[in-house]
Design an enzyme around this catalytic site. Structure first.
Site, short mmCIF file in Angstrom:
data_model
loop_
_atom_site.label_atom_id
_atom_site.label_comp_id
_atom_site.label_asym_id
_atom_site.label_seq_id
_atom_site.Cartn_x
_atom_site.Cartn_y
_atom_site.Cartn_z
N SER A 43 0.79 -1.24 0.00
CA SER A 43 0.00 0.00 0.00
C SER A 43 0.82 1.28 0.00
O SER A 43 0.24 2.37 -0.08
CB SER A 43 -0.98 0.00 1.18
OG SER A 43 -2.05 -0.87 0.91
N TYR B 3 -10.61 2.35 5.95
CA TYR B 3 -9.61 2.03 4.93
C TYR B 3 -10.21 1.08 3.90
O TYR B 3 -10.69 0.00 4.22
CB TYR B 3 -8.41 1.37 5.60
CG TYR B 3 -7.17 1.28 4.75
CD1 TYR B 3 -6.24 2.30 4.75
CD2 TYR B 3 -6.92 0.16 3.96
CE1 TYR B 3 -5.09 2.22 3.99
CE2 TYR B 3 -5.78 0.07 3.20
CZ TYR B 3 -4.86 1.10 3.21
OH TYR B 3 -3.72 1.01 2.44
N SER B 4 -10.17 1.48 2.63
CA SER B 4 -10.74 0.67 1.56
C SER B 4 -9.89 0.78 0.31
O SER B 4 -9.70 1.87 -0.24
CB SER B 4 -12.17 1.12 1.24
OG SER B 4 -12.67 0.41 0.13
N ASN B 5 -9.37 -0.35 -0.14
CA ASN B 5 -8.58 -0.37 -1.37
C ASN B 5 -9.40 0.05 -2.59
O ASN B 5 -8.84 0.48 -3.60
CB ASN B 5 -7.98 -1.76 -1.58
CG ASN B 5 -6.91 -2.08 -0.57
OD1 ASN B 5 -5.89 -1.40 -0.49
ND2 ASN B 5 -7.13 -3.10 0.24
N GLY C 169 2.96 -0.68 3.81
CA GLY C 169 2.27 -1.65 2.97
C GLY C 169 2.36 -3.06 3.48
O GLY C 169 3.38 -3.48 4.02
#
Length: 396
Positions: free
Chosen positions: A105, A203-205, A350
């Site tokens: 990330s 938190y969302s990809n 990440g």
């Protein structure tokens, strides 16, 4: 399987002299348990490096990471590279100095930087709805792209469900599967919104999946190309790249990455995999040294204009365990975290199967990036200890 135990080489240190200013930090990693252990390491490094050396000892010996790599920038502007453990638990190979790892990330910082460059060019407006750029695409139960702004995507306040929560066995049967971005978005949009846009943080990809699609729509070019042209090549990140379609390996010298399939399971080598499911949210491969270079150049104004840098550093509270424990706040592709000695570390970080990375730096020019070669981690304490190394090094 972790395999037989090997004697671990001493921490190795390499130097270079280029002064930077500010880098960043990240928080939270999922914790699973695994097996195996490695002996301690030692090195003769003084001052700023002592805390790093001692921390890498702990990460390898106590937390059972096969390898730990670190790159630091001290008060004098000099760079030190550290390694501990082994690159391959079966062969006992030496860990490459400043070796490449999957940066996970940290990719979000690259993606957010490109979006903010487009804002500075007048091609994107932060508070415009994503509908303006991707009309009719973002729709679902409680989901409407006309109500979700670009800023909310970059800041994780959109309320969009996280598509990676619904990926099926990416460390097993789908390890070598290619996932197109639209397929990933459809996974998310099958589920209802978590909350109304702008009312909470989560938190969302999926947010950065859409940010990548935004970049491609506005520039009419692939996001990988834009990240390379606008960030990687612009500041000379020589060991950083966005893997192409079907590129499952790691191109340059690297330690192997490991994964515990379930709590208590032995570590399995998962270095080779198709990272397409991570895309603009987590596909980049880099080194600790290059990540320091990225964050310092970014915060030093080399990549985005002052107005956009100020927006990037405007933060909201991170909720959940991470925010409660660390006081972390999230900006636009970056985080701020209080240090035990006062002040803030800026960064991201990440987690991707095989590798975990954390970066932290202070406004007076000190910086550190740490990479470990198991994710999920071998012990529950491991991710906490990685964060402690950052704090101890910068507060030491």
């Amino acid at each position: 399987m972790l395999g037989r135990t090997h004697r671990v080489p001493r921490v190795r240190v390499a130097l270079s002299g280029r002064r930077r200013l500010i880098a960043m930090m990240a928080v939270t990693a999922a914790a699973l348990t695994g097996g195996g252990s490695l002996p301690p390491v030692a090195a003769q490094v003084h001052g700023f490096g002592d805390a790093v050396r001692e921390g890498l000892d702990r990460l390898v010996y106590e937390d059972q990471y096969p390898a730990a790599l670190a790159s630091t920038i001290g008060r004098d502007g000099r760079t030190h590279h550290f390694t501990a453990g082994v690159a391959d638990v079966m062969t006992g190979a030496t860990v490459p100095v400043d070796g490449q790892v999957r940066a996970g990330s940290n990719t979000k910082t690259f993606t957010a930087t490109v979006v903010l460059q487009l804002v500075g060019e007048g091609r994107v407006t932060l508070d415009a709805p994503i509908e303006e750029y991707l009309p009719g695409l973002v729709r679902g139960e409680g989901i409407d792209g006309r109500r979700i702004t670009v800023r909310q995507l970059l800041q994780h306040t959109s309320g969009l469900p996280n598509y990676t929560d619904y990926l099926d066995d990416i460390t097993g049967k789908n390890r070598h599967t290619y996932f197109p971005p639209r397929t990933l978005l459809d996974m998310a949009l099958k589920h209802k919104a978590l909350f109304a846009p702008g009312t909470r943080w989560s938190y969302s990809n999926t947010n950065y999946l859409l940010a990548g699609m935004l970049i491609e729509k506005v520039t009419s070019r692939p996001v990988a190309e834009q990240i390379a042209k606008r960030v990687i090549d612009r500041i000379g990140l020589r060991h950083t790249y966005f893997p192409g379609v079907g590129d499952e390996g790691i191109r340059e010298a690297h330690p192997q990455g490991y994964f515990a399939a379930k709590p208590g399971a032995p570590l399995e080598d998962i270095t080779t995999m198709n990272p397409s499911w991570a895309w603009a949210a987590g596909q980049v491969i880099s080194t600790p040294g290059d990540l320091n270079h990225l964050f310092t150049a970014l915060l030093n104004g080399e990549l985005i204009r002052p107005a956009q840098l100020a927006q990037m550093r405007t933060t909201v509270p991170v909720t959940g365990d991470a925010g409660t424990r660390y006081g972390t706040r999230y900006g636009l592709g970056v985080t701020s975290t209080p240090m035990s000695c006062g002040g803030l570390m800026w960064g991201h970080g990440g987690d991707i199967p095989g590798y975990g990375t954390r970066t932290g730096a202070t406004d007076d020019g000190r910086a550190i990036t740490i990479a470990v070669t198991a994710d999920a981690p071998p012990t529950q304490q491991g991710p906490v200890d990685v964060l402690a190394v950052l704090d101890n090094a910068l507060c030491g």
